[in-house]
Design a protein around this motif. Structure first.
Motif, mmCIF file in Angstrom:
data_model
loop_
_atom_site.group_PDB
_atom_site.id
_atom_site.type_symbol
_atom_site.label_atom_id
_atom_site.label_comp_id
_atom_site.label_asym_id
_atom_site.label_seq_id
_atom_site.Cartn_x
_atom_site.Cartn_y
_atom_site.Cartn_z
ATOM 1 N N SER A 50 -1.778 5.413 4.516
ATOM 2 C CA SER A 50 -0.360 5.637 4.240
ATOM 3 C C SER A 50 0.541 4.906 5.236
ATOM 4 C CB SER A 50 -0.057 7.129 4.276
ATOM 5 O OG SER A 50 -0.311 7.637 5.577
ATOM 6 N N ASP A 51 0.005 4.518 6.382
ATOM 7 C CA ASP A 51 0.808 3.875 7.420
ATOM 8 C C ASP A 51 0.710 2.351 7.424
ATOM 9 O OD1 ASP A 51 1.561 6.389 8.284
ATOM 10 O OD2 ASP A 51 0.000 6.497 9.805
ATOM 11 N N TRP A 52 -0.165 1.795 6.628
ATOM 12 C CA TRP A 52 -0.416 0.357 6.652
ATOM 13 C C TRP A 52 -0.500 -0.207 5.243
ATOM 14 C CZ3 TRP A 52 -0.685 -2.102 11.351
ATOM 15 C CH2 TRP A 52 -0.819 -1.279 12.458
ATOM 16 N N ARG A 53 -0.126 -1.485 5.113
ATOM 17 C CA ARG A 53 -0.307 -2.221 3.857
ATOM 18 C C ARG A 53 -1.179 -3.440 4.143
ATOM 19 N NH1 ARG A 53 5.631 -1.541 3.060
ATOM 20 N NH2 ARG A 53 5.841 0.388 1.901
ATOM 21 N N PHE A 54 -2.103 -3.710 3.237
ATOM 22 C CA PHE A 54 -3.058 -4.807 3.390
ATOM 23 C C PHE A 54 -2.716 -5.917 2.400
ATOM 24 C CE2 PHE A 54 -5.055 -1.301 5.341
ATOM 25 C CZ PHE A 54 -6.034 -1.776 6.196
ATOM 26 N N TYR A 55 -2.706 -7.170 2.885
ATOM 27 C CA TYR A 55 -2.381 -8.322 2.040
ATOM 28 C C TYR A 55 -3.452 -9.389 2.204
ATOM 29 C CZ TYR A 55 2.119 -6.029 2.015
ATOM 30 O OH TYR A 55 3.110 -5.099 1.874
ATOM 31 N N ARG A 56 -3.942 -9.875 1.059
ATOM 32 C CA ARG A 56 -4.944 -10.951 1.055
ATOM 33 C C ARG A 56 -4.869 -11.679 -0.273
ATOM 34 N NH1 ARG A 56 -10.710 -8.143 -0.475
ATOM 35 N NH2 ARG A 56 -10.901 -9.899 -1.863
ATOM 36 N N ARG A 57 -5.490 -12.803 -0.340
ATOM 37 C CA ARG A 57 -5.563 -13.574 -1.584
ATOM 38 C C ARG A 57 -6.494 -12.834 -2.529
ATOM 39 N NH1 ARG A 57 -3.990 -18.138 -3.481
ATOM 40 N NH2 ARG A 57 -5.239 -19.327 -4.941
ATOM 41 N N SER A 58 -6.069 -12.659 -3.772
ATOM 42 C CA SER A 58 -6.872 -11.859 -4.711
ATOM 43 C C SER A 58 -8.149 -12.570 -5.142
ATOM 44 C CB SER A 58 -6.041 -11.465 -5.930
ATOM 45 O OG SER A 58 -5.525 -12.624 -6.553
#
Length: 191
Positions: free
Chosen positions: A49-57
């Motif tokens: 709930s405190d973090w968002r993860f971003y990467r190439r799908s």
């Protein structure tokens, strides 16, 4: 380094890395050569709930760039995108995240000292310089594994990017060391 083979599992190495960087808690973490196992361990370490993860799908290699943003540092929802470098033999790419008033580009450029790799890397450095160009009052950070040799980042410097390491006036040091300890390089950078 999720593409290497080590005595300690990727999950254990990620857990140890998190323990090293968790105090004080960072707002943004940018990693390269992350595997699915490593991401799963990070998601266990980070409260979802405190973090968002971003990467190439979709990616052609077993590893990818991962940018993690702490939600407390962003009043509004950030936008993200990813770009496969036009000239890459190894699926190298960039993940661009835009939290409040910032643009953070997490990159992994082509590695190697062969002519083909150098030419691909040069093209990638020029592409990322244009794609993430400084200006318009927004703080822009270009960070990652550039695999750039001394002087190969000239196009970034000429475009107005500033090498954070050089700005500290500290001596040039290495960010990569070969297992035999004979060879070193400063391939990881922050602009």
């Amino acid at each position: 380094d999720g593409c290497g083979h080590y005595r300690v599992s990727s999950a254990n190495r990620m857990s140890a890395l998190w323990n090293m960087i968790a105090d004080p808690v960072p707002d943004i973490v940018a990693l390269q050569e992350v595997t699915a196992e490593m991401q799963a361990e990070l998601q266990r370490c980070f409260s979802a709930s405190d973090w968002r993860f971003y990467r190439r799908s979709c990616h052609s290699e077993d590893y990818f760039n991962l940018t993690v943003v702490r939600t407390a540092c962003c009043a509004s929802a950030e936008k993200s995108s990813s770009y496969l470098f036009p000239q890459t033999s190894n699926g190298r790419h960039l993940v661009k995240v835009r939290p409040d008033g910032w643009v953070v580009c997490n990159v992994h450029a082509e590695s190697g000292s062969q002519r083909r790799a150098k030419n691909e890397r040069k093209s990638q450095l020029e592409y990322m310089s244009t794609l993430c160009a400084p200006g318009d009052g927004i703080v822009r950070v270009l960070v990652g594994d550039f695999n750039a040799r001394e002087g190969e980042d000239a196009c970034l410097i000429q475009a107005g990017w500033r090498d954070a390491w050089s700005l500290t006036k500290k001596s040039q040091a290495w960010t990569w060391k070969h297992q035999n300890g004979q060879h070193t390089g400063r391939y990881d950078r922050v602009y």
